[in-house]
Design a protein around this motif. Sequence first.
Motif, PDB file in Angstrom:
ATOM      1  N   ALA A   1     137.558  76.707   2.194  1.00 43.86           N
ATOM      2  CA  ALA A   1     138.097  76.953   0.858  1.00 43.86           C
ATOM      3  C   ALA A   1     136.996  77.245  -0.153  1.00 43.86           C
ATOM      4  O   ALA A   1     137.153  78.107  -1.025  1.00 43.86           O
ATOM      5  CB  ALA A   1     138.917  75.748   0.398  1.00 43.86           C
ATOM      6  N   ARG A   2     135.880  76.544  -0.032  1.00 46.81           N
ATOM      7  CA  ARG A   2     134.813  76.707  -1.024  1.00 46.81           C
ATOM      8  C   ARG A   2     133.846  77.845  -0.688  1.00 46.81           C
ATOM      9  O   ARG A   2     133.383  78.558  -1.587  1.00 46.81           O
ATOM     10  CB  ARG A   2     134.015  75.399  -1.131  1.00 46.81           C
TER      11      ARG A   2
ATOM     12  N   ARG B   1     137.677  81.385   0.270  1.00 51.33           N
ATOM     13  CA  ARG B   1     136.996  81.332  -1.024  1.00 51.33           C
ATOM     14  C   ARG B   1     137.775  82.131  -2.078  1.00 51.33           C
ATOM     15  O   ARG B   1     138.186  83.260  -1.842  1.00 51.33           O
ATOM     16  CB  ARG B   1     135.587  81.898  -0.892  1.00 51.33           C
ATOM     17  N   GLY B   2     137.990  81.504  -3.230  1.00 53.67           N
ATOM     18  CA  GLY B   2     138.722  82.161  -4.305  1.00 53.67           C
ATOM     19  C   GLY B   2     140.230  81.989  -4.225  1.00 53.67           C
ATOM     20  O   GLY B   2     140.959  82.488  -5.085  1.00 53.67           O
ATOM     21  N   THR B   3     140.722  81.278  -3.193  1.00 51.26           N
ATOM     22  CA  THR B   3     142.153  81.046  -3.023  1.00 51.26           C
ATOM     23  C   THR B   3     142.502  79.640  -3.499  1.00 51.26           C
ATOM     24  O   THR B   3     141.914  78.663  -3.036  1.00 51.26           O
ATOM     25  CB  THR B   3     142.564  81.195  -1.541  1.00 51.26           C
ATOM     26  N   ALA B   4     143.462  79.542  -4.416  1.00 52.77           N
ATOM     27  CA  ALA B   4     143.802  78.244  -4.996  1.00 52.77           C
ATOM     28  C   ALA B   4     144.673  77.394  -4.086  1.00 52.77           C
ATOM     29  O   ALA B   4     144.603  76.162  -4.125  1.00 52.77           O
ATOM     30  CB  ALA B   4     144.497  78.444  -6.339  1.00 52.77           C
TER      31      ALA B   4
ATOM     32  N   GLY C   1     143.405  74.453  -6.045  1.00 50.12           N
ATOM     33  CA  GLY C   1     141.956  74.384  -5.907  1.00 50.12           C
ATOM     34  C   GLY C   1     141.406  73.043  -5.479  1.00 50.12           C
ATOM     35  O   GLY C   1     140.195  72.894  -5.344  1.00 50.12           O
ATOM     36  N   LYS C   2     142.263  72.049  -5.248  1.00 53.42           N
ATOM     37  CA  LYS C   2     141.792  70.716  -4.876  1.00 53.42           C
ATOM     38  C   LYS C   2     142.288  70.344  -3.490  1.00 53.42           C
ATOM     39  O   LYS C   2     143.441  70.603  -3.130  1.00 53.42           O
ATOM     40  CB  LYS C   2     142.269  69.666  -5.886  1.00 53.42           C
TER      41      LYS C   2
END
Length: 357
Positions: free
Chosen positions: A155-156, A161-164, A183-184
């Motif tokens: 995810a990071r 990457r860039g996907t909530a 994002g969490k």
Amino acid sequence: MDIRWSVPVYRCPASGKCPRRQKLTHYSKPGFPTATIGIDLGGTRYKIGWQVAGGGLTDTVTLSTGSHRKVDIVLAEVAEAVSAMVERAHLARESIVAVGIGVPAVIDPAVGRIILLPNFSESWQGFLLTDALSSLVGLPVYLINDARSFTLAEARLGAGRGTANLLGVTLGTGVGGGLVLDGKLRFGPNHMAGEFGHISIDPHGLRCGCGGLGCIESYASGPAIAATALRPLLQGRAPMLRELIGGDLNKLDADAVAAAARQGEAECREIFERVGHAVGLGIAHAMKIADIERVIVGGGVAEAGELLFGPIRETVRANTAVFGAVKPQIAAASIEQPGATGAALWARERFSEENRA
């Protein structure tokens, strides 16, 4: 002030009883960047490296675990590896502030306790891992499930990457997952959020190791694939697969089944179609519940490539058609060491939260 480091090399005595170790003492010059250490603990091996903010792992090494051994003996060796990473980071003018460790276990991350760690000695069960390792290395230690660690890394820094809103899926000895929303990385009050492998796709299906029926893990894990391929072999079918393993059933694994499928073995291709169907159903269920944008699939079984991803995508499309032109973004994992990378990221995020003014 000069930077002073005290990184003693410690070994457990022959008795296996490891006394409390003195904390590492380290003083950083003002302006030194901070870094974290990530550890991906497996039953056979563990990977460890250090990471600066926004970067990949540095100085990554793979070392032997020996999961049959007592936890204090293994942790003493892990502590030595942490000490070595602290020294390497210092040489690169980086200051280590925390350690993250990912484990293939049911955990209580709030207190850093392992609840159930399959295939490890009894001494690991119920063990307060973060307190023990922190006392050995003198740094804060943060515990995370290995599939959640994988998800955080992708995810990071990886394919998400860039996907909530995304789902991470790991297909290996077991089947795991992780869920990122807004994002969490999410855990839920019972730490069950993202437990992809134990979604049931058939209430009358195979009995899973967790005790449930029809769990995705019962169909899509590496051992499940090998078990499915065993029947045609015992019945004298699947000649390509038999040739690949040299007639030795001890060499039968998911990689061999995938290799035979690529060579055109029809029954092996059918096995991966069924695996893709099982995974695709689980993804479709997750999309309906959480409306995720992207799914990242990794682990050893995922190395089968389009043998697996084709059926996954088709199953997801077929089972989300009612919602219109859904175009599922299903991607292969892209981080080289996602477990250790995610653990380092987790340590950074937790350390930052706890030290925020």
